[in-house]
Design an enzyme around this catalytic site. Structure first.
Site, PDB file in Angstrom:
ATOM      1  N   ALA A 185       3.360  -1.027   4.728  1.00 49.84           N
ATOM      2  CA  ALA A 185       2.866  -1.039   6.113  1.00 49.84           C
ATOM      3  C   ALA A 185       2.357  -2.419   6.546  1.00 49.84           C
ATOM      4  CB  ALA A 185       1.769   0.004   6.281  1.00 49.84           C
ATOM      5  N   ASP A 232       1.533 -15.865   6.413  1.00 49.69           N
ATOM      6  CA  ASP A 232       1.065 -17.216   6.101  1.00 49.69           C
ATOM      7  C   ASP A 232       1.184 -17.496   4.599  1.00 49.69           C
ATOM      8  OD1 ASP A 232       0.526 -17.630   8.760  1.00 49.69           O
ATOM      9  OD2 ASP A 232      -1.650 -17.397   8.583  1.00 49.69           O
ATOM     10  N   ARG A 277       7.980   0.251  13.286  1.00 44.06           N
ATOM     11  CA  ARG A 277       8.518  -0.272  12.017  1.00 44.06           C
ATOM     12  C   ARG A 277       9.659  -1.268  12.244  1.00 44.06           C
ATOM     13  NH1 ARG A 277       6.073   3.193   8.216  1.00 44.06           N
ATOM     14  NH2 ARG A 277       5.743   5.262   9.093  1.00 44.06           N
ATOM     15  N   ARG A 292       5.263  12.321  -2.911  1.00 46.33           N
ATOM     16  CA  ARG A 292       5.223  12.866  -1.547  1.00 46.33           C
ATOM     17  C   ARG A 292       6.353  12.276  -0.726  1.00 46.33           C
ATOM     18  NH1 ARG A 292      -1.107  11.931  -0.939  1.00 46.33           N
ATOM     19  NH2 ARG A 292      -1.575  12.993  -2.864  1.00 46.33           N
ATOM     20  N   HIS A 326       4.298  -4.755   8.942  1.00 43.78           N
ATOM     21  CA  HIS A 326       4.273  -4.599  10.399  1.00 43.78           C
ATOM     22  C   HIS A 326       2.948  -5.058  11.021  1.00 43.78           C
ATOM     23  CE1 HIS A 326       7.666  -2.202   9.192  1.00 43.78           C
ATOM     24  NE2 HIS A 326       6.899  -1.304   8.606  1.00 43.78           N
ATOM     25  N   ARG A 382      13.811   4.316  12.066  1.00 41.65           N
ATOM     26  CA  ARG A 382      12.537   5.026  12.102  1.00 41.65           C
ATOM     27  C   ARG A 382      11.745   4.665  13.369  1.00 41.65           C
ATOM     28  NH1 ARG A 382       9.709   4.659   6.424  1.00 41.65           N
ATOM     29  NH2 ARG A 382       8.555   6.382   7.385  1.00 41.65           N
ATOM     30  N   HIS A 435      12.877  -3.014   1.746  1.00 38.78           N
ATOM     31  CA  HIS A 435      12.315  -1.707   2.088  1.00 38.78           C
ATOM     32  C   HIS A 435      13.217  -0.626   1.528  1.00 38.78           C
ATOM     33  CE1 HIS A 435       9.451  -3.583   4.747  1.00 38.78           C
ATOM     34  NE2 HIS A 435      10.431  -4.327   5.207  1.00 38.78           N
ATOM     35  N   LEU A 436      12.598   0.429   1.075  1.00 38.95           N
ATOM     36  CA  LEU A 436      13.359   1.579   0.574  1.00 38.95           C
ATOM     37  C   LEU A 436      14.111   2.254   1.710  1.00 38.95           C
ATOM     38  CD1 LEU A 436      10.351   2.854  -1.478  1.00 38.95           C
ATOM     39  CD2 LEU A 436      12.539   2.265  -2.527  1.00 38.95           C
ATOM     40  N   SER A 437      13.404   2.489   2.799  1.00 41.04           N
ATOM     41  CA  SER A 437      13.982   3.209   3.938  1.00 41.04           C
ATOM     42  C   SER A 437      14.621   2.219   4.915  1.00 41.04           C
ATOM     43  CB  SER A 437      12.890   4.020   4.649  1.00 41.04           C
ATOM     44  OG  SER A 437      11.907   3.157   5.192  1.00 41.04           O
ATOM     45  N   PRO A 447       0.786  -1.236   0.000  1.00 47.37           N
ATOM     46  CA  PRO A 447       0.000   0.000   0.000  1.00 47.37           C
ATOM     47  C   PRO A 447       0.817   1.285   0.000  1.00 47.37           C
ATOM     48  CG  PRO A 447      -0.084  -1.081   2.143  1.00 47.37           C
ATOM     49  CD  PRO A 447       0.559  -2.053   1.193  1.00 47.37           C
ATOM     50  N   ASN A 448       0.309   2.212  -0.786  1.00 46.94           N
ATOM     51  CA  ASN A 448       0.810   3.590  -0.896  1.00 46.94           C
ATOM     52  C   ASN A 448       2.105   3.717  -1.684  1.00 46.94           C
ATOM     53  OD1 ASN A 448      -1.326   4.874   0.639  1.00 46.94           O
ATOM     54  ND2 ASN A 448      -0.453   3.843   2.422  1.00 46.94           N
ATOM     55  N   TYR A 490      11.485   8.755   1.186  1.00 44.44           N
ATOM     56  CA  TYR A 490      11.458   7.718   0.152  1.00 44.44           C
ATOM     57  C   TYR A 490      12.167   8.095  -1.141  1.00 44.44           C
ATOM     58  CZ  TYR A 490       8.085   5.673   3.342  1.00 44.44           C
ATOM     59  OH  TYR A 490       7.491   5.145   4.451  1.00 44.44           O
ATOM     60  N   ASN A 508       8.060  -5.869  -1.142  1.00 48.41           N
ATOM     61  CA  ASN A 508       7.949  -4.704  -0.263  1.00 48.41           C
ATOM     62  C   ASN A 508       6.483  -4.599   0.125  1.00 48.41           C
ATOM     63  OD1 ASN A 508       7.922  -2.353   1.153  1.00 48.41           O
ATOM     64  ND2 ASN A 508       8.986  -1.119  -0.397  1.00 48.41           N
ATOM     65  N   GLU A 551      12.546  -9.863   1.543  1.00 47.65           N
ATOM     66  CA  GLU A 551      11.808  -8.691   2.036  1.00 47.65           C
ATOM     67  C   GLU A 551      12.666  -7.454   1.789  1.00 47.65           C
ATOM     68  OE1 GLU A 551      10.807  -8.968   6.217  1.00 47.65           O
ATOM     69  OE2 GLU A 551      10.495  -6.796   6.353  1.00 47.65           O
TER      70      GLU A 551
HETATM   71  O1  CA2 Z   1      10.709   1.797   3.417  1.00 49.88           O
HETATM   72  C1  CA2 Z   1       9.844   1.095   2.865  1.00 49.88           C
HETATM   73  O2  CA2 Z   1       9.969   0.630   1.741  1.00 49.88           O
HETATM   74  C2  CA2 Z   1       8.525   0.831   3.598  1.00 49.88           C
HETATM   75  O3  CA2 Z   1       8.106  -0.506   3.290  1.00 49.88           O
HETATM   76  C3  CA2 Z   1       7.539   1.854   3.068  1.00 49.88           C
HETATM   77  C4  CA2 Z   1       6.185   1.812   3.769  1.00 49.88           C
HETATM   78  C5  CA2 Z   1       6.359   1.855   5.298  1.00 49.88           C
HETATM   79  O4  CA2 Z   1       5.100   1.690   5.927  1.00 49.88           O
HETATM   80  C6  CA2 Z   1       7.321   0.790   5.794  1.00 49.88           C
HETATM   81  O5  CA2 Z   1       7.476   0.941   7.186  1.00 49.88           O
HETATM   82  C7  CA2 Z   1       8.671   0.930   5.120  1.00 49.88           C
HETATM   83  C8  CA2 Z   1       5.331   2.998   3.346  1.00 49.88           C
HETATM   84  C9  CA2 Z   1       5.108   3.097   1.855  1.00 49.88           C
HETATM   85  C10 CA2 Z   1       4.381   4.371   1.586  1.00 49.88           C
HETATM   86  O6  CA2 Z   1       5.050   5.041   0.532  1.00 49.88           O
HETATM   87  C11 CA2 Z   1       4.787   6.376   0.376  1.00 49.88           C
HETATM   88  C12 CA2 Z   1       5.434   6.978  -0.672  1.00 49.88           C
HETATM   89  C13 CA2 Z   1       5.251   8.298  -0.904  1.00 49.88           C
HETATM   90  C14 CA2 Z   1       4.400   9.022  -0.110  1.00 49.88           C
HETATM   91  C15 CA2 Z   1       3.751   8.427   0.938  1.00 49.88           C
HETATM   92  C16 CA2 Z   1       3.931   7.091   1.181  1.00 49.88           C
END
Ligand code: CA2
Length: 146
Positions: free
Chosen positions: A77, A87, A111, A19, A80, A107, A100-102, A11-12, A24, A74, A98
């Site tokens: 959210a 499963d 997370r 944003r 977590h 953080r 993650h970008l960040s 998601p997102n 990110y 990836n 797995e």
């Molecule tokens: O760092 C990552 O790749 C995450 O999986 C990104 C998730 C976050 O919930 C994880 O803790 C770490 C969030 C993805 C949302 O991406 C956005 C991108 C631009 C603007 C808002 C959200």
């Protein structure tokens, strides 16, 4: 024959590059896809690249990867929160990285816990879009099971 690797996004992540560039970066999800396709070509992988905002759809994507060479996941959210995704990863028995970008460990505390980490082959975080490239290379380096 080309091996298929599924690169699955939660998601997102469709908002990438629009944003929160401070967390990110500036790359869009289309940029990440292009990077994965270029790396996939270099490694001899056919890339299936998908994104969804829905937990159930992500479960379906994971199940659809059964028999693939690997999954780069990836789950955003849902990493977590989701026992259902954990499963699904366990059930398909496809080597899953797995990503993650960040750097999730730099953080918020919530997370730092992943439902997925105990059932995946490995975890890569903190390298921006390069996390995906490293995930694909990790799959390429794994011994292949018949
Ligand atoms: O760092 C990552 O790749 C995450 O999986 C990104 C998730 C976050 O919930 C994880 O803790 C770490 C969030 C993805 C949302 O991406 C956005 C991108 C631009 C603007 C808002 C959200």
């Amino acid at each position: 024959m080309t091996d298929t690797v599924h690169v699955l996004n939660g998601p997102n992540l469709n908002l990438l590059g629009t944003r929160e560039p401070g967390i990110y970066g500036a790359a869009t999800l289309a940029d990440v896809e292009a990077l994965c396709r270029a790396e996939g070509e270099a490694l001899g992988f056919d890339i299936v690249f998908r994104q969804t905002n829905s937990e159930g759809a992500l479960v379906d994507f994971i199940q659809a990867a059964r028999g693939a060479r690997g999954i780069v996941l990836n789950a955003a959210a849902y990493t977590h929160t989701s026992v259902a995704l954990r499963d699904a990863v366990s059930a398909v028995a496809v080597p899953t990285i797995e990503v993650h970008l960040s750097n999730v460990f730099a953080r918020e505390d919530f997370r730092h816990h992943s439902y997925l980490s105990p059932v995946v082959r490995g975890v890569i975080c903190g390298f921006g879009p390069q996390s995906y490239v490293l995930g694909l290379r990790a799959i390429a380096g794994l011994p292949q099971t018949p």
